[in-house]
Design a protein around this motif. Structure first.
Motif, PDB file in Angstrom:
ATOM      1  N   PRO A   1     -46.565  34.286  57.739  1.00 42.33           N
ATOM      2  CA  PRO A   1     -47.514  33.888  56.672  1.00 42.33           C
ATOM      3  C   PRO A   1     -47.145  32.504  56.147  1.00 42.33           C
ATOM      4  O   PRO A   1     -45.977  32.125  56.103  1.00 42.33           O
ATOM      5  N   PRO A   2     -48.107  31.711  55.716  1.00 37.19           N
ATOM      6  CA  PRO A   2     -47.840  30.358  55.185  1.00 37.19           C
ATOM      7  C   PRO A   2     -47.133  30.457  53.824  1.00 37.19           C
ATOM      8  O   PRO A   2     -47.277  31.445  53.108  1.00 37.19           O
ATOM      9  N   PRO A   3     -46.289  29.411  53.452  1.00 40.51           N
ATOM     10  CA  PRO A   3     -45.634  29.435  52.132  1.00 40.51           C
ATOM     11  C   PRO A   3     -46.669  29.369  51.020  1.00 40.51           C
ATOM     12  O   PRO A   3     -47.723  28.759  51.187  1.00 40.51           O
ATOM     13  N   SER A   4     -46.317  29.981  49.887  1.00 46.86           N
ATOM     14  CA  SER A   4     -47.261  30.030  48.766  1.00 46.86           C
ATOM     15  C   SER A   4     -47.189  28.729  47.971  1.00 46.86           C
ATOM     16  O   SER A   4     -46.178  28.044  47.915  1.00 46.86           O
ATOM     17  N   ALA A   5     -48.320  28.405  47.368  1.00 44.54           N
ATOM     18  CA  ALA A   5     -48.405  27.181  46.543  1.00 44.54           C
ATOM     19  C   ALA A   5     -47.646  27.387  45.241  1.00 44.54           C
ATOM     20  O   ALA A   5     -47.542  28.501  44.725  1.00 44.54           O
ATOM     21  N   SER A   6     -47.041  26.259  44.677  1.00 47.50           N
ATOM     22  CA  SER A   6     -46.318  26.327  43.385  1.00 47.50           C
ATOM     23  C   SER A   6     -46.523  25.042  42.605  1.00 47.50           C
ATOM     24  O   SER A   6     -46.815  23.996  43.171  1.00 47.50           O
ATOM     25  N   VAL A   7     -46.333  25.172  41.286  1.00 43.33           N
ATOM     26  CA  VAL A   7     -46.502  24.015  40.374  1.00 43.33           C
ATOM     27  C   VAL A   7     -45.228  23.878  39.541  1.00 43.33           C
ATOM     28  O   VAL A   7     -44.691  24.873  39.038  1.00 43.33           O
ATOM     29  N   THR A   8     -44.750  22.665  39.379  1.00 46.63           N
ATOM     30  CA  THR A   8     -43.573  22.394  38.530  1.00 46.63           C
ATOM     31  C   THR A   8     -43.963  21.375  37.456  1.00 46.63           C
ATOM     32  O   THR A   8     -44.571  20.340  37.760  1.00 46.63           O
ATOM     33  N   ILE A   9     -43.569  21.698  36.167  1.00 43.24           N
ATOM     34  CA  ILE A   9     -43.853  20.783  35.040  1.00 43.24           C
ATOM     35  C   ILE A   9     -42.544  20.131  34.599  1.00 43.24           C
ATOM     36  O   ILE A   9     -41.526  20.797  34.441  1.00 43.24           O
ATOM     37  N   THR A  10     -42.609  18.872  34.400  1.00 39.26           N
ATOM     38  CA  THR A  10     -41.457  18.128  33.874  1.00 39.26           C
ATOM     39  C   THR A  10     -41.878  17.419  32.577  1.00 39.26           C
ATOM     40  O   THR A  10     -42.866  16.666  32.600  1.00 39.26           O
ATOM     41  N   PRO A  11     -41.146  17.668  31.459  1.00 37.59           N
ATOM     42  CA  PRO A  11     -40.054  18.637  31.312  1.00 37.59           C
ATOM     43  C   PRO A  11     -40.605  20.023  31.107  1.00 37.59           C
ATOM     44  O   PRO A  11     -41.770  20.177  30.713  1.00 37.59           O
ATOM     45  N   SER A  12     -39.779  20.998  31.347  1.00 41.86           N
ATOM     46  CA  SER A  12     -40.250  22.377  31.214  1.00 41.86           C
ATOM     47  C   SER A  12     -40.229  22.830  29.762  1.00 41.86           C
ATOM     48  O   SER A  12     -40.941  23.760  29.398  1.00 41.86           O
ATOM     49  N   THR A  13     -39.379  22.192  28.959  1.00 43.54           N
ATOM     50  CA  THR A  13     -39.365  22.449  27.512  1.00 43.54           C
ATOM     51  C   THR A  13     -39.258  21.106  26.808  1.00 43.54           C
ATOM     52  O   THR A  13     -38.684  20.144  27.335  1.00 43.54           O
ATOM     53  N   ALA A  14     -39.788  21.042  25.635  1.00 45.74           N
ATOM     54  CA  ALA A  14     -39.742  19.789  24.878  1.00 45.74           C
ATOM     55  C   ALA A  14     -39.864  20.078  23.393  1.00 45.74           C
ATOM     56  O   ALA A  14     -40.460  21.084  22.995  1.00 45.74           O
ATOM     57  N   THR A  15     -39.257  19.201  22.630  1.00 48.82           N
ATOM     58  CA  THR A  15     -39.410  19.253  21.176  1.00 48.82           C
ATOM     59  C   THR A  15     -40.165  18.010  20.774  1.00 48.82           C
ATOM     60  O   THR A  15     -39.765  16.881  21.105  1.00 48.82           O
ATOM     61  N   VAL A  16     -41.244  18.195  20.072  1.00 46.84           N
ATOM     62  CA  VAL A  16     -42.162  17.106  19.756  1.00 46.84           C
ATOM     63  C   VAL A  16     -42.424  17.097  18.259  1.00 46.84           C
ATOM     64  O   VAL A  16     -42.584  18.156  17.639  1.00 46.84           O
ATOM     65  N   THR A  17     -42.452  15.908  17.729  1.00 43.23           N
ATOM     66  CA  THR A  17     -42.779  15.765  16.307  1.00 43.23           C
ATOM     67  C   THR A  17     -44.268  15.980  16.135  1.00 43.23           C
ATOM     68  O   THR A  17     -45.094  15.513  16.941  1.00 43.23           O
ATOM     69  N   ALA A  18     -44.614  16.702  15.061  1.00 43.87           N
ATOM     70  CA  ALA A  18     -46.027  16.999  14.782  1.00 43.87           C
ATOM     71  C   ALA A  18     -46.839  15.722  14.768  1.00 43.87           C
ATOM     72  O   ALA A  18     -46.378  14.678  14.284  1.00 43.87           O
ATOM     73  N   SER A  19     -48.053  15.841  15.368  1.00 41.35           N
ATOM     74  CA  SER A  19     -49.041  14.760  15.414  1.00 41.35           C
ATOM     75  C   SER A  19     -48.596  13.584  16.258  1.00 41.35           C
ATOM     76  O   SER A  19     -49.167  12.489  16.165  1.00 41.35           O
ATOM     77  N   THR A  20     -47.537  13.758  17.069  1.00 43.84           N
ATOM     78  CA  THR A  20     -47.141  12.702  17.996  1.00 43.84           C
ATOM     79  C   THR A  20     -47.439  13.156  19.414  1.00 43.84           C
ATOM     80  O   THR A  20     -47.851  14.296  19.648  1.00 43.84           O
ATOM     81  N   THR A  21     -47.235  12.296  20.368  1.00 40.82           N
ATOM     82  CA  THR A  21     -47.576  12.602  21.756  1.00 40.82           C
ATOM     83  C   THR A  21     -46.326  12.741  22.587  1.00 40.82           C
ATOM     84  O   THR A  21     -45.255  12.233  22.226  1.00 40.82           O
TER      85      THR A  21
END
Length: 544
Positions: A35-55
Motif C-alpha cells: 500500500p502507498p504511504p499515507s499523507a501527513s501534515v506538519t506545523i511549525t511551530p507546533s506550540t506557541a505563546t502569542v501576545t493578545a491581538s498580535t500576529t
C-alpha cells in the motif's frame, strides 16, 4: 492541475488507479501488493505563546500528497483568532488557549493542529521616583506598577516587583532609568525615568554691615552662597549671592536668617544679627591703679562699660583702640602727670570718662651720718639725713625728719641702729641704716706697739686720720705712724719714713696747711752739753 477544474480531476482518479495497478503487475498474478504511504501534515511551530491581538507566522509542510498545500483554520472559530492562507495568525484580544489547524488540500484526512497560548500584553501603569530631583550624594526609591510580565530596571538595579520600591543608592550625576516589562510571549514594553542630580547648597558667608545701628537705621545684608536660591526672612526676600540687600528701618535687635534651597528642596541656613541701640553706652568706671607712679614705672587703666552695644572704645594719649581687649585693662608708662580720656561709642552717640596718672621722681638718700658714732653711756649723738624726692622718717623713736637738719638721738645707754626711710608720693621707698655705738669707757690694746718706748714725744693728727708719733727720750730718730683702721679696726703702728735727722727729746711739732708736719727743737742726750737742737725735720705723709 487545479486550473483544470473538478471534471478533469474526477476523470484522472480512475486513470491513476489503473496505472498503479499496472505498475504492480496487476492483472497478471505474481507477488502481494504494497500500500502507498499515507499523507501527513506538519506545523511549525507546533506550540506557541502569542501576545493578545498580535500576529504569529506559522508554516506547514505536506508529505506523501500532492499538491503540498494546506488550508488553515482556527479550531475555536473567530473567538480563537484568525489565520490567513499564508499561515499568519492574528491572536484574539482575550487570553486563552487556542488551536490552529492545517489540512492537506490533497487529502482531507491529513491535518495537524498546533496549540497556541494567547497571553495578555505586558503593561506599565506607572514608573515613578519618591523624589525626581536630588542633591549630590543623595538617593531615592523607584516604584514600578506593571502587569502581565516580569520587570527589570537598568543602572544596576535588576529585577523588580510590581508596587515594591527599590533604592537607587547615592547619586553623583543625573541618571536615566529604563524599566522593561516582558510577558511570556517575549513582548516587551519600556518606560524611562530621569532623576536629576543638583549640587548641594552651600553658604560661604552671611553678614550684616553695620552689625550695630541706631534705632530707625538700617543695615545691609550680604550673603555668599552657591547651589541654590537664597532668601532672607523678616520680609527681606530673595537675595543674590554676592549682592547686598537692605534690612529696611529697624527699631529692635533682629536676627536675620538666610536660607539657600536647591531644586531638590534641600536647604542650608545661616544667621546674621543686627543689634539696634537706643542710647549711648554707659561708662560705669574708669580708673588708674596706682594713680601715682615713680618715673619709669607703669599704671593700669581699667574700665567698665555697660548699657547698649559699643561700636568702639578708644583711649587717647597714644593708647588707641581698646575695643578688642577682653581684659578691659591697659598698661601705661607716662613720664609726666597725664590725664587719659576713655571714649565709648555706639550709633546713638559717645560717652567719655577720664583718669589721671601722676608721676613723681624716685626717692634718694645722699647721706645718713651720726656725730659722734660712738658715745659714752647717757650721752647723745646728732643724726643728720640728707635726702630728696620724698618724706624722711628715722626709726626707732625719731620720726619724721628734714633733709640736712640734724636731730638728737637723746641719751643712749646702749648701741642703737637707726633706719632712715624716704618715701615718695608713689609709696616707693629707699632706706639706709647707721649704728650709734655706746662705749662704756674701757681701754683695749691698739694693735701692735711703737718701734721704741717714748717719753717727751709729739703726737700730730694728720689730715688722713692717722697720727704721727715722733721724738721722745730714746736712742732712735725713727717716727711711728698710727693707723686707726689697721688690724680690723683695732689700729696699729708702723715705722714711718727714713727717720729724723737727729734724736729729739721733748721736741715740738705742728701740722702745716700743706698737710706736712714740722718737727723741731728738743735735745739729743748723746750730744755734748747743753745738748739742745736748733734744727728741724719736715714730714710728708704722702711719701712717709
Amino acid at each position: 492541475m487545479k486550473w483544470l477544474g473538478r471534471p478533469v480531476l474526477s476523470c484522472l482518479v480512475p486513470l491513476l488507479a489503473i496505472l498503479a495497478l499496472l505498475a504492480c503487475g496487476g492483472g497478471g498474478g505474481g507477488g502481494a501488493s504494497t500500500p502507498p504511504p499515507s499523507a501527513s501534515v506538519t506545523i511549525t511551530p507546533s506550540t506557541a505563546t502569542v501576545t493578545a491581538s498580535t500576529t504569529r507566522q506559522f508554516a506547514a509542510t505536506v508529505a506523501n500528497a500532492s499538491p503540498q498545500t494546506v488550508t488553515w483554520s482556527v479550531q475555536e472559530g473567530t473567538a480563537g483568532g484568525t489565520i490567513d492562507s499564508n499561515g499568519l495568525y492574528t491572536a484574539p484580544a482575550a487570553p486563552g488557549t487556542y488551536h490552529v489547524v492545517a489540512t492537506s488540500t490533497a487529502v482531507s484526512t491529513a491535518a495537524m493542529t498546533a496549540t497556541i497560548t494567547v497571553v495578555a500584553p505586558p503593561a506599565i501603569t506607572t514608573f515613578i521616583a519618591a523624589k525626581n530631583t536630588l542633591s549630590t550624594g543623595h538617593g531615592t526609591s523607584l516604584t514600578a506598577v506593571f502587569s502581565s510580565g516580569t520587570a527589570s530596571v537598568n543602572q544596576g538595579i535588576g529585577t523588580v516587583s510590581s508596587g515594591v520600591p527599590v533604592v537607587t543608592g547615592n547619586l553623583s550625576a543625573t541618571t536615566t532609568y529604563l524599566l522593561s516589562v516582558t510577558n511570556a510571549a517575549g513582548t516587551t514594553v519600556t518606560s524611562q525615568l530621569t532623576i536629576t542630580v543638583v549640587p548641594i547648597p552651600v553658604i560661604s558667608g552671611f553678614s550684616a554691615n553695620p552689625a550695630v545701628i541706631g534705632s530707625g537705621g538700617s543695615s545691609t545684608l550680604m550673603g555668599t552662597f552657591s547651589g541654590g536660591t537664597g532668601a532672607v526672612d523678616h520680609g527681606v526676600g530673595t537675595l543674590a549671592s554676592g549682592a547686598g540687600i537692605s534690612t529696611g528701618a529697624l527699631n529692635a535687635t533682629t536676627v536675620f536668617t538666610l536660607t539657600v534651597t536647591n531644586a531638590a528642596g534641600d536647604a542650608v541656613s545661616a544667621a546674621a544679627t543686627v543689634t539696634v541701640v537706643t542710647a549711648p553706652p554707659v561708662i560705669s568706671a574708669f580708673t588708674a591703679t596706682p594713680a601715682t607712679i615713680t618715673l619709669g614705672n607703669s599704671s593700669t587703666l581699667a574700665w567698665t562699660v555697660s548699657g547698649q552695644a559699643v561700636s568702639s572704645l578708644t583711649i587717647d594719649q597714644g593708647v588707641g583702640d581698646v575695643t578688642a581687649i577682653a581684659s578691659a585693662t591697659a598698661q601705661v608708662t607716662p613720664t609726666t602727670a597725664t590725664t587719659y580720656t576713655l571714649t565709648a561709642t555706639n550709633p546713638m552717640g559717645s560717652t567719655q570718662a577720664t583718669a589721671t596718672v601722676n608721676v613723681v621722681f624716685a626717692p634718694s638718700i645722699a647721706s645718713f651720718t651720726a656725730s659722734p658714732t660712738t658715745i659714752t653711756p647717757n650721752a647723745t649723738s646728732m643724726l643728720t639725713p640728707v635726702f630728696a624726692q620724698g618724706t624722711g622718717v628715722i626709726t626707732p623713736g625719731i620720726g619724721t625728719v628734714l633733709s640736712g637738719v640734724g636731730i638728737s638721738t637723746g641719751p643712749l645707754t646702749a648701741g642703737t641702729t637707726y633706719t632712715l626711710t624716704v618715701t615718695n608720693g608713689a609709696q616707693d621707698s629707699v632706706t639706709q641704716q647707721l649704728t650709734v655705738h655706746v662705749d662704756p669707757g674701757t681701754f683695749t690694746s691698739a694693735g701692735n706697739a711703737m718701734s721704741a718706748a717714748r717719753i717727751g714725744h709729739t703726737c700730730t693728727l694728720l689730715a688722713n686720720g692717722k697720727v704721727l708719733v715722733a721724738g721722745g727720750s730714746n736712742t732712735t730718730a725713727m717716727a711711728d705712724e698710727f693707723d686707726p683702721a689697721a688690724f680690723a679696726g683695732t689700729g696699729g703702728f708702723s715705722v714711718s719714713g727714713n727717720g729724723m735727722a737727729s734724736v729729739r727729746d721733748y721736741p715740738s711739732a705742728v701740722l702745716l696747711p700743706s698737710g706736712k708736719v714740722l718737727v723741731l727743737g728738743g735735745y739729743n742726750p748723746a750730744l755734748p752739753l747743753p745738748r739742745q737742737l736748733d734744727s728741724a725735720d719736715l714730714y710728708d705723709p704722702a711719701t712717709h
